[in-house]
Design an enzyme around this catalytic site. Structure first.
Site, short mmCIF file in Angstrom:
data_model
loop_
_atom_site.label_atom_id
_atom_site.label_comp_id
_atom_site.label_asym_id
_atom_site.label_seq_id
_atom_site.Cartn_x
_atom_site.Cartn_y
_atom_site.Cartn_z
N SER A 185 -7.13 4.27 -1.35
CA SER A 185 -7.02 2.81 -1.31
C SER A 185 -8.35 2.10 -1.50
O SER A 185 -8.38 0.87 -1.61
CB SER A 185 -6.41 2.38 0.03
OG SER A 185 -5.08 2.82 0.13
N SER A 225 -8.27 -1.61 1.59
CA SER A 225 -7.69 -2.59 0.66
C SER A 225 -8.24 -4.00 0.87
O SER A 225 -8.75 -4.60 -0.09
CB SER A 225 -6.16 -2.59 0.77
OG SER A 225 -5.64 -1.31 0.49
N HIS A 274 -1.38 11.06 -1.05
CA HIS A 274 -0.93 10.11 -2.06
C HIS A 274 -0.38 10.87 -3.27
O HIS A 274 -0.60 12.07 -3.43
CB HIS A 274 -2.08 9.22 -2.52
CG HIS A 274 -2.66 8.39 -1.42
ND1 HIS A 274 -3.89 7.77 -1.52
CD2 HIS A 274 -2.18 8.06 -0.19
CE1 HIS A 274 -4.13 7.10 -0.41
NE2 HIS A 274 -3.11 7.27 0.42
N HIS A 285 -10.30 -2.58 6.66
CA HIS A 285 -9.77 -1.38 6.02
C HIS A 285 -9.97 -1.45 4.52
O HIS A 285 -10.35 -2.50 3.97
CB HIS A 285 -8.28 -1.22 6.38
CG HIS A 285 -7.82 0.19 6.41
ND1 HIS A 285 -6.77 0.65 5.64
CD2 HIS A 285 -8.24 1.25 7.13
CE1 HIS A 285 -6.57 1.93 5.89
NE2 HIS A 285 -7.46 2.33 6.79
N GLU A 301 -1.41 -7.80 2.01
CA GLU A 301 -1.18 -6.35 1.97
C GLU A 301 -0.16 -5.91 3.01
O GLU A 301 -0.33 -6.16 4.21
CB GLU A 301 -2.49 -5.58 2.21
CG GLU A 301 -2.28 -4.08 2.13
CD GLU A 301 -3.43 -3.26 2.71
OE1 GLU A 301 -3.54 -2.07 2.35
OE2 GLU A 301 -4.20 -3.80 3.53
N ASP A 315 0.84 -1.20 0.00
CA ASP A 315 0.00 0.00 0.00
C ASP A 315 0.88 1.25 0.00
O ASP A 315 1.71 1.45 0.89
CB ASP A 315 -0.90 0.00 1.23
CG ASP A 315 -2.10 0.93 1.07
OD1 ASP A 315 -1.90 2.10 0.71
OD2 ASP A 315 -3.23 0.48 1.30
N ASP A 333 -1.23 0.13 -4.78
CA ASP A 333 -2.49 0.76 -5.16
C ASP A 333 -2.30 2.18 -5.66
O ASP A 333 -3.03 2.66 -6.53
CB ASP A 333 -3.49 0.73 -4.00
CG ASP A 333 -2.88 1.16 -2.67
OD1 ASP A 333 -1.65 1.43 -2.61
OD2 ASP A 333 -3.61 1.20 -1.67
N HIS A 334 -1.29 2.85 -5.13
CA HIS A 334 -1.01 4.24 -5.49
C HIS A 334 0.38 4.60 -5.00
O HIS A 334 1.01 3.82 -4.27
CB HIS A 334 -2.04 5.20 -4.87
CG HIS A 334 -2.18 5.01 -3.39
ND1 HIS A 334 -1.23 5.43 -2.49
CD2 HIS A 334 -3.15 4.41 -2.65
CE1 HIS A 334 -1.61 5.11 -1.26
NE2 HIS A 334 -2.77 4.48 -1.34
N ASP A 355 2.19 2.62 3.58
CA ASP A 355 1.38 3.82 3.29
C ASP A 355 1.21 4.70 4.52
O ASP A 355 1.37 5.92 4.46
CB ASP A 355 0.02 3.36 2.78
CG ASP A 355 -1.02 4.46 2.74
OD1 ASP A 355 -1.02 5.23 1.77
OD2 ASP A 355 -1.84 4.54 3.68
#
Length: 522
Positions: free
Chosen positions: A129, A194, A480, A192, A356, A85, A402-403, A361
């Site tokens: 996310s 994700s 992000h 959460h 994950e 993440d 994811d980003h 993140d």
């Protein structure tokens, strides 16, 4: 030999010209005061052009061998999908240096195929996310803050978010429908954004329990919260492995968990007990654990369903596990991944496992660069373990993010300087600056002083794991980034993941590798 010599000579000339051009373009860099002594290469062979040519030849030979093997490739039996993440390309690069040197590789960089995915949401250039989980697990791009629904659903919409016509099914359902098993592991709460992409459909990623839905003015009866969807709805309750944090969303405010912390539910439900009861009613071998010791006592060879909730909220940062006695109580991402594979591999039809590394993140949001990199290294260890426990013949492993985030690597530091420290030169204002920095976030207050302007940062400050790395714009939480992110693949059909593509293409390619769901036999 002549070709090799000409190639080496040309390469050397280009490097010299490039260096001269850089010094001309940045004359201040040659006159700024240096911090520390000159660097020395640890690998003397790197001074020879032949070292790099031989390295390139070895890489090319491996790629030719991989290409020759594609014609006999079989359908994948299993897929392990690793999500770092917020793991930007910069994060991976910096993690290499934290491991010892810029020439190092984290485990998944050794995978034969690499691509890039585009991470935007339908309504945002920079994603969160939630919408990304719908893309890389369900194959459909959605709106910011929503999970498992299409873009007809706007965030907080109490009505359209619970319309089944707007639901987006994930690869977990396709796997289950094909007779395979599915599971998830995360260092975040299992509810959460994700991990919820595996099983949930909601107009708001924050609706992890009933109380949060009511706070937003919606009905907790009509809008089923994410924790309940995990325990009650078909995809969630049929996940064979669920491990991470988040006990607070499964128990009431009047109930304390095993570590003495209160729950957040207000409906009086104990969803952990409900989960166990449902499994017992159906004569399933199920285990609930909340500690590392409890996990170690589970007979994984006989367990059909495993629920591990190891924290009231998120699991600890991996660096904190290593530095404290937490490692005696809480399992690491690698340890959870190992247990998950042992449970899932009993199904002869195969499995899909989502893993994950969530706290990469979260540390970035705090501008805690060192802590984020520590979690990235642990994420890499979990991937290496998974590859060692499986076979490339039948198991596809895909690694992505994811980003991205706004952290960058800057200055011209020497090779042997720690990535988490100061650059080797002073800035134009005569003050040192860090090699890592952010575009925005709480680190602004580290970087700037209202009275004197830019603050002076010392080397000792950067050695503090909780040091907030400098940021240009003041924000309580760093944002992000909108960059494309890397996708690394190894195993059957790994070549599908080369190139640049929409993030929503990822589950389609994984499903084709398994020959399941809407993308079977294409």
């Amino acid at each position: 030999m002549l070709i090799r010599f000409l190639y080496a000579l040309t390469l050397t000339g280009l490097l010299v010209c490039s260096a001269l051009a850089r010094d001309k373009a940045h004359p201040r860099s040659s006159s700024s005061t240096r911090l520390g002594s000159a660097s020395h290469l640890t690998n003397e062979a790197e001074r020879n052009a032949s070292y790099w040519i031989e390295k390139a030849q070895n890489t090319l030979s491996n790629k030719i061998l991989q290409a020759s093997q594609l014609s006999s490739e079989r359908v994948a039996k299993n897929i392990i999908f690793f999500l770092g993440d917020g793991m930007s390309v910069h994060t991976i690069t910096a993690a290499r240096n934290l491991m010892g040197d810029s020439a190092n590789q984290v485990s998944f960089e050794k995978f034969p195929y690499l691509g890039l995915s585009k991470t935007y949401c339908v309504d945002r250039q920079v994603a969160d996310s939630a919408c990304t989980a719908t893309a890389y697990l369900g194959g459909v791009k959605a709106n910011y803050g929503t999970i498992g629904v299409n873009a007809k659903v706007k965030r907080y919409d109490c009505t359209t978010g619970q319309n089944p016509d707007n639901f987006v099914e994930s690869i977990a359902k396709w796997v289950q429908d094909a007779g395979k098993d599915a599971g998830l592991v995360t260092t975040a709460r299992v509810t959460h954004a994700s991990p919820a992409g595996m099983y949930a459909h909601t107009a708001n990623r924050n609706w992890e329990n009933d109380a949060t839905i009511i706070e937003n003015g919606c009905s907790a009866k009509d809008n089923v919260d994410i924790a309940r969807q995990l325990v009650e709805w078909d995809v969630g309750k049929n996940l064979k492995v669920v491990m991470g944090g988040g006990r607070r969303h499964f128990i009431n405010t009047t109930v304390n968990d095993e570590e003495g912390l209160a729950g957040h539910r207000t409906d009086g439900r104990n969803l952990i007990q409900d989960w166990l009861k449902e499994k017992q009613t159906n004569n399933k071998q199920a285990a609930y654990v909340w500690s590392k010791k409890g996990l170690s006592l589970v007979d994984l060879d006989k367990t059909e369903y495993l629920l591990g909730l190891f924290a009231n909220s998120h699991c600890p940062y991996n660096g904190d596990l290593e530095r404290t006695n937490y490692k005696l109580v809480k399992p690491s991402l690698t340890e959870m991944t190992e247990a998950a594979i042992k449970v899932l591999r009993k199904n002869n039809n195969g499995y899909f496992l989502f893993v994950e590394g969530a706290r990469i993140d979260m540390a970035h949001h705090e501008t805690w660069a060192r802590i984020s990199l520590e979690d990235t290294v642990e994420f890499s260890r979990a991937i290496e373990l998974a590859r060692n426990m499986t076979s490339e013949e039948d198991t596809l492993i895909v690694v992505t993010s994811d980003h991205s985030h706004t952290m960058t690597i800057n200055g011209y530091p020497y090779r042997d300087q720690p990535i988490t420290g100061l650059s080797n030169k002073l800035a134009d204002d005569g003050l040192p600056f860090t090699i890592l920095s952010y575009a925005n976030g709480p680190g602004y207050y580290t970087a700037y002083n209202d009275k004197t302007g830019r603050s002076e940062i010392t080397d000792d400050q950067t050695k503090d794991v909780n040091f907030e790395y400098p940021a240009t714009v003041p924000l309580s939480s760093e944002t992000h980034g909108g960059d494309d992110v890397g996708v690394f693949a190894s195993g059957p059909f790994a070549q599908y993941f080369s190139g640049n593509y929409e993030q929503s293409n990822i589950p389609a390619m994984m499903a084709r590798a398994l020959n399941i769901g809407p993308f079977a036999n294409i």
